[in-house]
Write an enzyme that holds these catalytic residues in place. Sequence first.
Site, PDB file in Angstrom:
ATOM      1  N   SER A 118     -21.707 -16.358 -48.427  1.00 28.61           N
ATOM      2  CA  SER A 118     -22.680 -16.836 -47.444  1.00 28.61           C
ATOM      3  C   SER A 118     -23.391 -18.085 -47.919  1.00 28.61           C
ATOM      4  O   SER A 118     -24.074 -18.741 -47.134  1.00 28.61           O
ATOM      5  CB  SER A 118     -23.770 -15.783 -47.235  1.00 28.61           C
ATOM      6  OG  SER A 118     -23.239 -14.573 -46.845  1.00 28.61           O
ATOM      7  N   HIS A 139     -16.319 -18.628 -43.883  1.00 28.05           N
ATOM      8  CA  HIS A 139     -17.528 -17.817 -43.704  1.00 28.05           C
ATOM      9  C   HIS A 139     -17.528 -17.180 -42.319  1.00 28.05           C
ATOM     10  O   HIS A 139     -17.853 -17.826 -41.318  1.00 28.05           O
ATOM     11  CB  HIS A 139     -18.763 -18.711 -43.916  1.00 28.05           C
ATOM     12  CG  HIS A 139     -20.054 -17.991 -43.786  1.00 28.05           C
ATOM     13  ND1 HIS A 139     -21.197 -18.569 -43.304  1.00 28.05           N
ATOM     14  CD2 HIS A 139     -20.391 -16.708 -44.074  1.00 28.05           C
ATOM     15  CE1 HIS A 139     -22.170 -17.686 -43.291  1.00 28.05           C
ATOM     16  NE2 HIS A 139     -21.705 -16.548 -43.762  1.00 28.05           N
ATOM     17  N   GLU A 151     -17.320 -20.509 -40.202  1.00 31.66           N
ATOM     18  CA  GLU A 151     -17.711 -21.765 -40.847  1.00 31.66           C
ATOM     19  C   GLU A 151     -16.679 -22.051 -41.947  1.00 31.66           C
ATOM     20  O   GLU A 151     -16.382 -21.160 -42.751  1.00 31.66           O
ATOM     21  CB  GLU A 151     -19.098 -21.545 -41.467  1.00 31.66           C
ATOM     22  CG  GLU A 151     -19.972 -22.730 -41.584  1.00 31.66           C
ATOM     23  CD  GLU A 151     -21.379 -22.328 -42.065  1.00 31.66           C
ATOM     24  OE1 GLU A 151     -21.600 -21.206 -42.560  1.00 31.66           O
ATOM     25  OE2 GLU A 151     -22.273 -23.174 -41.931  1.00 31.66           O
ATOM     26  N   ASN A 189     -26.468 -20.435 -42.774  1.00 34.46           N
ATOM     27  CA  ASN A 189     -27.480 -19.697 -43.545  1.00 34.46           C
ATOM     28  C   ASN A 189     -28.602 -20.579 -44.079  1.00 34.46           C
ATOM     29  O   ASN A 189     -29.669 -20.085 -44.425  1.00 34.46           O
ATOM     30  CB  ASN A 189     -26.821 -18.886 -44.655  1.00 34.46           C
ATOM     31  CG  ASN A 189     -26.182 -17.641 -44.068  1.00 34.46           C
ATOM     32  OD1 ASN A 189     -26.664 -17.114 -43.064  1.00 34.46           O
ATOM     33  ND2 ASN A 189     -25.100 -17.177 -44.661  1.00 34.46           N
TER      34      ASN A 189
HETATM   35  P1  NAI Z   1     -21.107  -4.918 -48.586  1.00 32.72           P
HETATM   36  O1  NAI Z   1     -22.104  -4.535 -49.645  1.00 32.72           O
HETATM   37  O2  NAI Z   1     -21.100  -4.212 -47.284  1.00 32.72           O
HETATM   38  O3  NAI Z   1     -19.606  -4.802 -49.186  1.00 32.72           O
HETATM   39  C1  NAI Z   1     -19.206  -5.337 -50.414  1.00 32.72           C
HETATM   40  C2  NAI Z   1     -17.973  -4.533 -50.874  1.00 32.72           C
HETATM   41  O4  NAI Z   1     -17.381  -5.187 -52.001  1.00 32.72           O
HETATM   42  C3  NAI Z   1     -18.301  -3.104 -51.322  1.00 32.72           C
HETATM   43  O5  NAI Z   1     -17.469  -2.217 -50.609  1.00 32.72           O
HETATM   44  C4  NAI Z   1     -18.000  -3.090 -52.803  1.00 32.72           C
HETATM   45  O6  NAI Z   1     -17.482  -1.843 -53.266  1.00 32.72           O
HETATM   46  C5  NAI Z   1     -16.941  -4.180 -52.901  1.00 32.72           C
HETATM   47  N1  NAI Z   1     -16.821  -4.815 -54.212  1.00 32.72           N
HETATM   48  C6  NAI Z   1     -17.816  -5.298 -54.996  1.00 32.72           C
HETATM   49  N2  NAI Z   1     -17.291  -5.868 -56.103  1.00 32.72           N
HETATM   50  C7  NAI Z   1     -15.929  -5.751 -56.002  1.00 32.72           C
HETATM   51  C8  NAI Z   1     -14.834  -6.157 -56.825  1.00 32.72           C
HETATM   52  N3  NAI Z   1     -15.031  -6.807 -57.975  1.00 32.72           N
HETATM   53  N4  NAI Z   1     -13.583  -5.857 -56.418  1.00 32.72           N
HETATM   54  C9  NAI Z   1     -13.372  -5.190 -55.269  1.00 32.72           C
HETATM   55  N5  NAI Z   1     -14.362  -4.790 -54.440  1.00 32.72           N
HETATM   56  C10 NAI Z   1     -15.630  -5.072 -54.806  1.00 32.72           C
HETATM   57  O7  NAI Z   1     -21.290  -6.497 -48.396  1.00 32.72           O
HETATM   58  P2  NAI Z   1     -20.985  -7.379 -47.094  1.00 32.72           P
HETATM   59  O8  NAI Z   1     -22.171  -7.401 -46.227  1.00 32.72           O
HETATM   60  O9  NAI Z   1     -19.664  -6.969 -46.535  1.00 32.72           O
HETATM   61  O10 NAI Z   1     -20.879  -8.841 -47.731  1.00 32.72           O
HETATM   62  C11 NAI Z   1     -19.721  -9.261 -48.424  1.00 32.72           C
HETATM   63  C12 NAI Z   1     -19.737 -10.773 -48.548  1.00 32.72           C
HETATM   64  O11 NAI Z   1     -19.785 -11.354 -47.244  1.00 32.72           O
HETATM   65  C13 NAI Z   1     -20.926 -11.349 -49.326  1.00 32.72           C
HETATM   66  O12 NAI Z   1     -20.507 -12.482 -50.035  1.00 32.72           O
HETATM   67  C14 NAI Z   1     -21.876 -11.743 -48.207  1.00 32.72           C
HETATM   68  O13 NAI Z   1     -22.760 -12.765 -48.601  1.00 32.72           O
HETATM   69  C15 NAI Z   1     -20.883 -12.242 -47.160  1.00 32.72           C
HETATM   70  N6  NAI Z   1     -21.382 -12.228 -45.781  1.00 32.72           N
HETATM   71  C16 NAI Z   1     -22.168 -11.199 -45.355  1.00 32.72           C
HETATM   72  C17 NAI Z   1     -22.643 -11.196 -44.054  1.00 32.72           C
HETATM   73  C18 NAI Z   1     -23.498 -10.066 -43.567  1.00 32.72           C
HETATM   74  O14 NAI Z   1     -24.045 -10.175 -42.459  1.00 32.72           O
HETATM   75  N7  NAI Z   1     -23.638  -8.974 -44.314  1.00 32.72           N
HETATM   76  C19 NAI Z   1     -22.327 -12.281 -43.112  1.00 32.72           C
HETATM   77  C20 NAI Z   1     -21.432 -13.272 -43.653  1.00 32.72           C
HETATM   78  C21 NAI Z   1     -21.003 -13.249 -44.947  1.00 32.72           C
END
Ligand code: NAI
Length: 282
Positions: A118, A139, A151, A189
């Site tokens: 993000s 993104h 993005e 963002n």
């Molecule tokens: P989340 O916390 O829901 O999911 C992250 C997942 O990654 C978890 O299931 C975790 O077990 C897994 N994980 C962590 N380290 C790992 C590794 N080394 N290998 C494999 N799996 C691993 O987070 P979310 O919300 O899905 O965000 C993910 C990414 O997307 C972040 O970079 C966030 O900034 C970005 N993002 C999030 C948005 C949102 O609205 N939440 C919108 C746009 C981008």
Amino acid sequence: MNDQTVGIVGAGQMGAGIAQVFACAGYRVRLHDQSESMLSRGLKSIEASLKKLESKGYLNNTTQAILSQIAPCQSIEELAGSDLLIEAIVENEAAKAGLLQKLSTLCHENTILATNTSSISITRLAQATDIPERVIGMHFMNPVPLIQLVEIIPAYTTTPDTIQAVKTVVNTLGKESVLSTDRPGFIVNRLLIPMINEAIFVLEQGIGSAEEIDKAMVMGCAQPIGPLSLADMIGLDTCLNIMNVLYAGFKDPKYRPSPLLVEMVDSKILGRKTGQGFFEYN
Ligand code: NAI
């Protein structure tokens, strides 16, 4: 059926959503998470989302047919040879750099390596790999199946061919793209998260209740969802991580995170994903 294979790492709310839209567009998808329970939770959320879309007549295939295109992978090595690899793990630079380095060893000579970060510098993440010319930011926005925009953020080293290929991929998903220069928070963002952070300051200064703040922005500014509800949806940990990236990147106090946001994250109150944020969720 698209003949391309997409590997996705991270089956949280974003990774699962990204897997879903690629499967809907006919790609073969391989989905990996380091946590088995998150992987199965991610697959369940995809199934629930597809069923909802199918019942409304929005799918051009059955839920089962689309699900069969997503292969859950226990080990990251199973993603080897994918045409496009996308990481969607926690918003932490060291974790993402380590993962991208590992993923770059699983690429074939044309694989594109994308990050769904993000806010973190794509240029620095690209330098953690041996293929900085094929690393790019893709993104996606939350919820991925519903939001039309992706993005695209090239690293300083990304080639024009890589940028064009990713624009084409976005079009095959039926989505639109905007191109952003690689600066902290990119376009979306840089604008969105400081607004959310300010809403949290407004709350902690007692200027309005959470309900009043959200109602003010929905009814007064025609926002589809209030800033505090949106923070709960994004995840308060992710919001804080982005504010910290903006603060560190610009060294400007206007990007300091709200102390209340820090306190809630320290208390593991992270929004919808933990059932409690500025509002409560079942
Ligand atoms: P989340 O916390 O829901 O999911 C992250 C997942 O990654 C978890 O299931 C975790 O077990 C897994 N994980 C962590 N380290 C790992 C590794 N080394 N290998 C494999 N799996 C691993 O987070 P979310 O919300 O899905 O965000 C993910 C990414 O997307 C972040 O970079 C966030 O900034 C970005 N993002 C999030 C948005 C949102 O609205 N939440 C919108 C746009 C981008």
